[in-house]
Design a protein around this motif. Structure first.
Motif, mmCIF file in Angstrom:
data_model
loop_
_atom_site.group_PDB
_atom_site.id
_atom_site.type_symbol
_atom_site.label_atom_id
_atom_site.label_comp_id
_atom_site.label_asym_id
_atom_site.label_seq_id
_atom_site.Cartn_x
_atom_site.Cartn_y
_atom_site.Cartn_z
ATOM 1 N N LEU A 59 0.827 -1.210 0.000
ATOM 2 C CA LEU A 59 0.000 0.000 0.000
ATOM 3 C C LEU A 59 0.862 1.261 0.000
ATOM 4 O O LEU A 59 0.531 2.247 -0.665
ATOM 5 C CB LEU A 59 -0.951 -0.011 1.194
ATOM 6 N N ASN A 60 1.971 1.235 0.747
ATOM 7 C CA ASN A 60 2.892 2.381 0.736
ATOM 8 C C ASN A 60 3.480 2.577 -0.659
ATOM 9 O O ASN A 60 3.607 3.713 -1.127
ATOM 10 C CB ASN A 60 4.013 2.187 1.756
ATOM 11 N N ALA A 61 3.839 1.490 -1.320
ATOM 12 C CA ALA A 61 4.394 1.585 -2.676
ATOM 13 C C ALA A 61 3.343 2.125 -3.636
ATOM 14 O O ALA A 61 3.642 2.970 -4.491
ATOM 15 C CB ALA A 61 4.894 0.220 -3.132
ATOM 16 N N GLN A 62 2.123 1.658 -3.493
ATOM 17 C CA GLN A 62 1.030 2.121 -4.347
ATOM 18 C C GLN A 62 0.818 3.627 -4.156
ATOM 19 O O GLN A 62 0.660 4.371 -5.122
ATOM 20 C CB GLN A 62 -0.236 1.346 -3.992
ATOM 21 N N HIS A 63 0.856 4.069 -2.903
ATOM 22 C CA HIS A 63 0.698 5.497 -2.598
ATOM 23 C C HIS A 63 1.848 6.302 -3.198
ATOM 24 O O HIS A 63 1.637 7.382 -3.761
ATOM 25 C CB HIS A 63 0.609 5.699 -1.090
ATOM 26 N N ALA A 64 3.070 5.782 -3.081
ATOM 27 C CA ALA A 64 4.234 6.469 -3.649
ATOM 28 C C ALA A 64 4.113 6.597 -5.166
ATOM 29 O O ALA A 64 4.443 7.637 -5.742
ATOM 30 C CB ALA A 64 5.518 5.734 -3.277
ATOM 31 N N ILE A 65 3.607 5.558 -5.813
ATOM 32 C CA ILE A 65 3.419 5.593 -7.269
ATOM 33 C C ILE A 65 2.410 6.681 -7.632
ATOM 34 O O ILE A 65 2.617 7.445 -8.567
ATOM 35 C CB ILE A 65 2.983 4.211 -7.798
ATOM 36 N N GLU A 66 1.317 6.750 -6.872
ATOM 37 C CA GLU A 66 0.297 7.768 -7.127
ATOM 38 C C GLU A 66 0.863 9.176 -6.985
ATOM 39 O O GLU A 66 0.417 10.096 -7.665
ATOM 40 C CB GLU A 66 -0.886 7.571 -6.177
ATOM 41 N N GLN A 67 1.857 9.354 -6.114
ATOM 42 C CA GLN A 67 2.471 10.670 -5.902
ATOM 43 C C GLN A 67 3.730 10.844 -6.755
ATOM 44 O O GLN A 67 4.461 11.813 -6.571
ATOM 45 C CB GLN A 67 2.814 10.859 -4.428
ATOM 46 N N ASN A 68 3.957 9.892 -7.639
ATOM 47 C CA ASN A 68 5.122 9.915 -8.520
ATOM 48 C C ASN A 68 6.439 9.952 -7.742
ATOM 49 O O ASN A 68 7.396 10.600 -8.132
ATOM 50 C CB ASN A 68 5.050 11.091 -9.501
ATOM 51 N N LYS A 69 6.452 9.265 -6.613
ATOM 52 C CA LYS A 69 7.653 9.141 -5.777
ATOM 53 C C LYS A 69 8.085 7.680 -5.794
ATOM 54 O O LYS A 69 7.807 6.929 -4.870
ATOM 55 C CB LYS A 69 7.369 9.577 -4.343
ATOM 56 N N THR A 70 8.728 7.297 -6.853
ATOM 57 C CA THR A 70 9.113 5.895 -6.991
ATOM 58 C C THR A 70 10.622 5.730 -6.920
ATOM 59 O O THR A 70 11.388 6.665 -7.142
ATOM 60 C CB THR A 70 8.608 5.321 -8.319
#
Length: 86
Positions: A59-70
């Motif tokens: 879920l943290n990774a998914q959130h980071a992707i949504e914020q373009n923080k990968t």
């Protein structure tokens, strides 16, 4: 935690199983720890904690992707292996 040698675990298997229902039991071979015997309830608890941790990590990774923080895959695994579990 109680510890037994591998030979003691073999010769006292029934007692080992009974003890593991109350507390984890460490098994040593040649003076070194090689295994821990736990109850099925403890094992299921450990697996549930691992599942919850992985789900939170996802879920943290998914959130980071949504914020373009990968991170790239190599950086991700470097952090993971370094013990950075945020």
């Amino acid at each position: 935690m109680q510890a037994l040698t591998a030979n003691e675990a073999k010769t006292q298997f029934g007692a080992l199983l009974m003890q593991a229902q109350r507390n984890p039991v460490q098994i040593n071979k040649n003076g070194k720890p090689v295994a821990v015997v736990v109850s099925i309830e403890e094992y299921e608890n450990i697996e549930e904690i691992k599942r919850q941790w992985l789900q939170a990590r996802f879920l943290n990774a998914q959130h980071a992707i949504e914020q373009n923080k990968t991170l790239n895959g190599e950086a991700f695994f470097d952090e993971l292996f370094a013990g950075k579990y945020d």
